[in-house]
Design an enzyme around this catalytic site. Structure first.
Site, PDB file in Angstrom:
ATOM      1  N   ARG A  89     -67.498 -41.066  69.773  1.00 43.54           N
ATOM      2  CA  ARG A  89     -67.235 -42.380  70.382  1.00 43.54           C
ATOM      3  C   ARG A  89     -67.122 -42.240  71.903  1.00 43.54           C
ATOM      4  NH1 ARG A  89     -63.811 -42.248  65.778  1.00 43.54           N
ATOM      5  NH2 ARG A  89     -64.339 -43.794  64.201  1.00 43.54           N
ATOM      6  N   ASP A 149     -58.812 -47.951  60.423  1.00 44.37           N
ATOM      7  CA  ASP A 149     -58.574 -46.577  59.967  1.00 44.37           C
ATOM      8  C   ASP A 149     -57.645 -46.562  58.754  1.00 44.37           C
ATOM      9  OD1 ASP A 149     -60.157 -45.535  62.005  1.00 44.37           O
ATOM     10  OD2 ASP A 149     -58.496 -45.511  63.433  1.00 44.37           O
ATOM     11  N   ARG A 152     -59.527 -47.612  55.661  1.00 46.87           N
ATOM     12  CA  ARG A 152     -60.344 -46.520  55.087  1.00 46.87           C
ATOM     13  C   ARG A 152     -59.465 -45.586  54.252  1.00 46.87           C
ATOM     14  NH1 ARG A 152     -63.829 -46.052  60.558  1.00 46.87           N
ATOM     15  NH2 ARG A 152     -65.457 -47.487  59.874  1.00 46.87           N
ATOM     16  N   HIS A 176     -58.186 -43.730  68.268  1.00 47.94           N
ATOM     17  CA  HIS A 176     -59.239 -44.017  67.284  1.00 47.94           C
ATOM     18  C   HIS A 176     -60.303 -42.928  67.399  1.00 47.94           C
ATOM     19  CE1 HIS A 176     -61.810 -46.155  64.606  1.00 47.94           C
ATOM     20  NE2 HIS A 176     -62.690 -46.500  65.523  1.00 47.94           N
TER      21      HIS A 176
HETATM   22  C1  LMR Z   1     -65.725 -47.123  63.332  1.00 43.25           C
HETATM   23  O1  LMR Z   1     -64.751 -46.373  63.189  1.00 43.25           O
HETATM   24  O2  LMR Z   1     -66.388 -47.534  62.392  1.00 43.25           O
HETATM   25  C2  LMR Z   1     -66.120 -47.540  64.717  1.00 43.25           C
HETATM   26  O3  LMR Z   1     -65.258 -46.989  65.660  1.00 43.25           O
HETATM   27  C3  LMR Z   1     -67.536 -47.210  65.031  1.00 43.25           C
HETATM   28  C4  LMR Z   1     -67.814 -45.727  65.079  1.00 43.25           C
HETATM   29  O4  LMR Z   1     -68.629 -45.328  65.947  1.00 43.25           O
HETATM   30  O5  LMR Z   1     -67.308 -44.961  64.282  1.00 43.25           O
END
Ligand code: LMR
Length: 309
Positions: A89, A149, A152, A176
């Site tokens: 990222r 996050d 997920r 992140h």
């Molecule tokens: C994600 O976590 O899906 C976003 O930050 C996009 C990425 O590049 O991972």
């Protein structure tokens, strides 16, 4: 009458606008993009879905004309490039920093009272960019990553335990990126500590998969995810517009919380009509604190890159 602008009509922005519309979170959603006719087309498509899915949120598209965004209550910024396989990222900073800066300047000209939610990557540092550009209070400029996050992590756990994702509650902190900090100690399944239901090895594998969850999707699709990121930004918008006071992990500038100063990191907050109503300080143990410090170090390094640009 709640008005929301979503800047960037790509996959994430369009998904966010769609959720805001079909769930009637806002009365009006303005979608902006620099590509001629693109936002107008997406907005029209979402509007034409209204008679099928039965909602009355108005969706308006605009090719870079920010006058249409005037007096928005919330602005979601998704602009910038997504990463491609093999990229981190942070590799996006060179292109996305300038884009987020100019978008923020345009946004605040027309919506000086708005609450800004950043989705562009690298997330934590783009939140920093929007904050210093807008000069808004830190409670009104935040980044969306923690909900994604955490979602997920919850989805992987639901699969492993063969239970509904609805019953999994969790919190995940930090930047992140691969240094994010999932907190198994604060994860419950229908109120039961997750550690009572899953073995340590499986839990650790899920934590690791969560940390690289974005990259897993980039590898599969050749570009980054959109359904979960767009929905997460819409969920934050809803909490603000409806003053729900929901507790979510959100990226915000820390000013001494967790012993961390001048760093943009995901932490649990209460989200309501004023944006970040309160930052919740968890009593982290030594290991968890060490992970958060590692995340702080990483984000500060990328903030330095932005400072030198
Ligand atoms: C994600 O976590 O899906 C976003 O930050 C996009 C990425 O590049 O991972």
């Amino acid at each position: 009458m709640a008005k929301v602008t979503v800047v960037g009509a790509g996959n994430v922005g369009a998904t966010c606008a769609d959720v805001l519309a079909y769930r009637e979170i806002a009365n009006e959603v303005v979608l902006v993009d620099i590509k001629e006719g693109f936002a107008e087309g997406k907005a029209l498509d979402i509007w034409q879905k209204a008679p099928i899915n039965l909602y009355d949120t108005r969706t308006v598209g605009s090719t870079n004309d920010y006058s249409k965004t005037a007096n928005s209550d919330v602005v979601v910024i998704t602009s910038g490039l997504p990463r491609k396989p093999g990229m981190t990222r942070d590799d996006l900073i060179a292109t996305n920093a300038g884009i987020v800066k100019s978008v923020t300047e345009n946004v605040i000209k027309h919506s000086p009272e708005a609450i800004i939610i950043i989705v562009s990557n690298p997330l934590d540092v783009m939140t920093y960019q929007a904050h210093i550009t807008s000069q808004f209070p830190r409670t009104k400029v935040m980044g969306m990553a923690g909900i994604l996050d955490t979602a997920r992590y919850r989805a992987f756990l639901a699969e492993a335990l063969n239970v509904s994702p609805k019953d999994i509650q969790a919190v995940l902190m930090g930047g992140h990126g691969d240094t994010m900090v999932p907190l198994p100690r604060y994860t419950t399944v229908g109120g039961i500590p997750v550690t009572e239901l899953i073995d340590e090895e499986t839990l650790e594998a899920i934590v690791q998969r969560t940390k690289t969850g974005g990259g897993e999707l980039v590898k599969l699709m050749g570009t980054s995810a959109w359904y979960a990121p767009g929905s997460a930004a819409a969920q934050m918008t809803e909490a603000i517009l409806k003053d729900q006071r929901r507790v979510f992990p959100v990226c915000v500038k820390l000013e001494g919380e967790y012993g961390i100063d001048n760093c943009y990191l995901g932490v649990p907050v209460i989200l309501g009509k004023n944006g970040i109503e309160k930052i919740i300080e968890l009593d982290l143990n030594e290991d968890e604190m060490a992970l958060l410090k590692t995340s702080e170090k990483h984000v500060k390094e990328v903030m330095d890159v932005l400072d030198k640009m």
